[in-house]
Design a protein around this motif. Structure first.
Motif, PDB file in Angstrom:
ATOM      1  N   ASN A 233      40.758  -4.682  31.357  1.00 44.59           N
ATOM      2  CA  ASN A 233      40.439  -3.920  32.560  1.00 44.59           C
ATOM      3  C   ASN A 233      40.865  -4.680  33.821  1.00 44.59           C
ATOM      4  O   ASN A 233      41.570  -4.148  34.692  1.00 44.59           O
ATOM      5  N   ILE A 234      40.441  -5.940  33.915  1.00 42.38           N
ATOM      6  CA  ILE A 234      40.759  -6.742  35.093  1.00 42.38           C
ATOM      7  C   ILE A 234      42.263  -6.975  35.214  1.00 42.38           C
ATOM      8  O   ILE A 234      42.827  -6.952  36.315  1.00 42.38           O
ATOM      9  N   GLY A 235      42.930  -7.183  34.088  1.00 39.92           N
ATOM     10  CA  GLY A 235      44.371  -7.387  34.137  1.00 39.92           C
ATOM     11  C   GLY A 235      45.099  -6.211  34.771  1.00 39.92           C
ATOM     12  O   GLY A 235      46.030  -6.387  35.563  1.00 39.92           O
ATOM     13  N   GLN A 236      44.656  -5.006  34.447  1.00 41.29           N
ATOM     14  CA  GLN A 236      45.291  -3.813  35.016  1.00 41.29           C
ATOM     15  C   GLN A 236      44.989  -3.662  36.505  1.00 41.29           C
ATOM     16  O   GLN A 236      45.848  -3.260  37.296  1.00 41.29           O
ATOM     17  N   ILE A 237      43.773  -3.988  36.901  1.00 41.89           N
ATOM     18  CA  ILE A 237      43.410  -3.901  38.316  1.00 41.89           C
ATOM     19  C   ILE A 237      44.181  -4.932  39.139  1.00 41.89           C
ATOM     20  O   ILE A 237      44.754  -4.619  40.196  1.00 41.89           O
ATOM     21  N   ILE A 238      44.236  -6.171  38.649  1.00 38.98           N
ATOM     22  CA  ILE A 238      44.940  -7.230  39.380  1.00 38.98           C
ATOM     23  C   ILE A 238      46.425  -6.917  39.496  1.00 38.98           C
ATOM     24  O   ILE A 238      47.021  -7.049  40.576  1.00 38.98           O
ATOM     25  N   SER A 239      47.052  -6.489  38.391  1.00 40.47           N
ATOM     26  CA  SER A 239      48.491  -6.209  38.444  1.00 40.47           C
ATOM     27  C   SER A 239      48.797  -5.049  39.385  1.00 40.47           C
ATOM     28  O   SER A 239      49.854  -5.020  40.029  1.00 40.47           O
ATOM     29  N   SER A 240      47.868  -4.101  39.509  1.00 37.03           N
ATOM     30  CA  SER A 240      48.065  -2.986  40.439  1.00 37.03           C
ATOM     31  C   SER A 240      48.023  -3.473  41.886  1.00 37.03           C
ATOM     32  O   SER A 240      48.868  -3.088  42.711  1.00 37.03           O
ATOM     33  N   ILE A 241      47.057  -4.319  42.189  1.00 35.84           N
ATOM     34  CA  ILE A 241      46.960  -4.852  43.550  1.00 35.84           C
ATOM     35  C   ILE A 241      48.173  -5.711  43.883  1.00 35.84           C
ATOM     36  O   ILE A 241      48.744  -5.617  44.987  1.00 35.84           O
ATOM     37  N   LEU A 242      48.599  -6.552  42.950  1.00 38.27           N
ATOM     38  CA  LEU A 242      49.775  -7.385  43.189  1.00 38.27           C
ATOM     39  C   LEU A 242      51.047  -6.547  43.327  1.00 38.27           C
ATOM     40  O   LEU A 242      51.998  -6.956  43.994  1.00 38.27           O
ATOM     41  N   SER A 243      51.061  -5.377  42.694  1.00 41.18           N
ATOM     42  CA  SER A 243      52.202  -4.477  42.850  1.00 41.18           C
ATOM     43  C   SER A 243      52.334  -4.018  44.297  1.00 41.18           C
ATOM     44  O   SER A 243      53.454  -3.858  44.809  1.00 41.18           O
ATOM     45  N   PHE A 244      51.199  -3.787  44.962  1.00 37.21           N
ATOM     46  CA  PHE A 244      51.250  -3.434  46.380  1.00 37.21           C
ATOM     47  C   PHE A 244      51.752  -4.610  47.213  1.00 37.21           C
ATOM     48  O   PHE A 244      52.453  -4.424  48.217  1.00 37.21           O
ATOM     49  N   ASP A 245      51.403  -5.825  46.820  1.00 32.89           N
ATOM     50  CA  ASP A 245      51.905  -7.004  47.516  1.00 32.89           C
ATOM     51  C   ASP A 245      53.427  -7.070  47.417  1.00 32.89           C
ATOM     52  O   ASP A 245      54.132  -7.329  48.404  1.00 32.89           O
ATOM     53  N   GLN A 246      53.941  -6.824  46.216  1.00 34.47           N
ATOM     54  CA  GLN A 246      55.392  -6.813  46.029  1.00 34.47           C
ATOM     55  C   GLN A 246      56.039  -5.699  46.843  1.00 34.47           C
ATOM     56  O   GLN A 246      57.096  -5.894  47.472  1.00 34.47           O
ATOM     57  N   LEU A 247      55.417  -4.517  46.852  1.00 34.56           N
ATOM     58  CA  LEU A 247      55.953  -3.391  47.619  1.00 34.56           C
ATOM     59  C   LEU A 247      55.991  -3.711  49.107  1.00 34.56           C
ATOM     60  O   LEU A 247      56.959  -3.367  49.808  1.00 34.56           O
ATOM     61  N   LYS A 248      54.953  -4.367  49.603  1.00 37.11           N
ATOM     62  CA  LYS A 248      54.904  -4.746  51.021  1.00 37.11           C
ATOM     63  C   LYS A 248      56.073  -5.650  51.376  1.00 37.11           C
ATOM     64  O   LYS A 248      56.705  -5.485  52.433  1.00 37.11           O
TER      65      LYS A 248
END
Length: 309
Positions: A207-222
């Protein structure tokens, strides 16, 4: 761009109730069967990111509406529902989007279907969005088809994935790295250590792995969009599921800081009293709690209730 509110004028057993979105965190809590998950579905329906940028797991920043929201042929197809979103553009202008539903009969060119219209023309908001639904809570070890993805994760995000995982899950000694996994129901970054790989992940780690990778995806997009970046939305159904109480609080505190730095709105459903108590003194423009309950057969929203309530 920020969502400010969602007025559910008419949807199933909700009439004339308004959900208030926090600029950073929005909690949707309350009784079962009150439409909490449906709120996430309406938000997902509103957004359709046009750019081709991909997340860390190589998926787009958009969601197929059918994966988030299902209308029932028996009870919904004969109804015409309506919700109204209020949102704020970058320069401060407040605008509205009206989403309605209708049954469309078959023609020579298309089959009959129950469809949604936005402002009568189907114009969605160009906002990157990620939806983490209940399928993410299926234990990975129970999946029948699992494969390890070959695309490498950038080293900077490997380190951040590891540090955030250890901080949230309160893991002191484990060395963690992300492992790209594709299964029957999921496409995610699992946790890999010196002692076990993705099949050894607990439900909470998954669960946490999916949440963290989603947030980091926004960091990459930024970083990719630079000045064109205008933030985004992360939707999470049953945020607290599978998580130790201390990890829930660590996750909420970290999500608040990341929502601010990445200019994203995180909207989630939860049944966790620990989360409600933790946020009680932090409510305001940035954080809101919408507590749904049924009174006289209709759903009511209690905005920012106290923990004692």
């Amino acid at each position: 761009m920020k969502l400010k509110s969602l007025k559910v004028e008419d949807f199933r057993h909700i009439q004339g109730e308004t959900i208030i979105f926090g600029d950073k965190l929005t909690v949707i809590s309350g009784q079962n069967g009150t439409g909490k998950s449906s709120i996430l579905g309406w938000v997902a329906q509103l957004c359709d990111f046009k750019k081709k940028n991909r997340r860390l797991n190589d998926l787009p920043f958009k969601e197929d509406f059918q994966n988030v929201f299902r209308f029932c042929p028996t009870y919904d197809y004969s109804k015409n529902y309506k919700v109204v979103f209020e949102y704020e553009e970058k320069h401060g202008t407040i605008l509205n989007k009206t989403v309605t539903t209708r049954f469309q009969k078959a023609t020579e060119k298309s089959p009959s279907r129950y469809r949604t219209d936005i402002d009568g023309r189907g114009i969605t908001l160009d906002i990157p969005i990620i939806y983490l639904g209940l399928k993410r809570l299926i234990p990975l070890a129970t999946e029948k088809k699992i494969s390890v993805k070959s695309k490498p994760i950038p080293s900077a995000y490997q380190k951040r994935f590891s540090s955030l995982s250890k901080e949230i899950l309160i893991l002191i000694d484990d060395k963690i790295s992300p492992e790209g996994i594709k299964s029957s129901n999921k496409d995610l970054l699992a946790m890999k250590t010196d002692n076990y790989g993705h099949l050894g992940n607990s439900a909470g780690q998954d669960n946490i792995g999916q949440i963290i990778s989603s947030i980091l995806s926004f960091d990459q997009l930024k970083k990719e969009l630079d000045n064109e970046y205008q933030g985004g939305i992360l939707l999470i159904d049953e945020l607290d599921a599978t998580l130790y109480a201390g990890s829930q609080i660590n996750l909420i505190n970290r999500m608040y800081r990341l929502a601010e730095s990445l200019n994203i709105q995180i909207i989630f459903t939860t049944h966790s009293l620990e989360i409600i108590e933790n946020l009680e003194g932090k409510l305001g423009l940035d954080t809101s709690i919408n507590h749904l309950l049924t009174l006289d057969g209709k759903v009511k929203n209690i905005l920012n209730p106290t923990y004692d309530y």
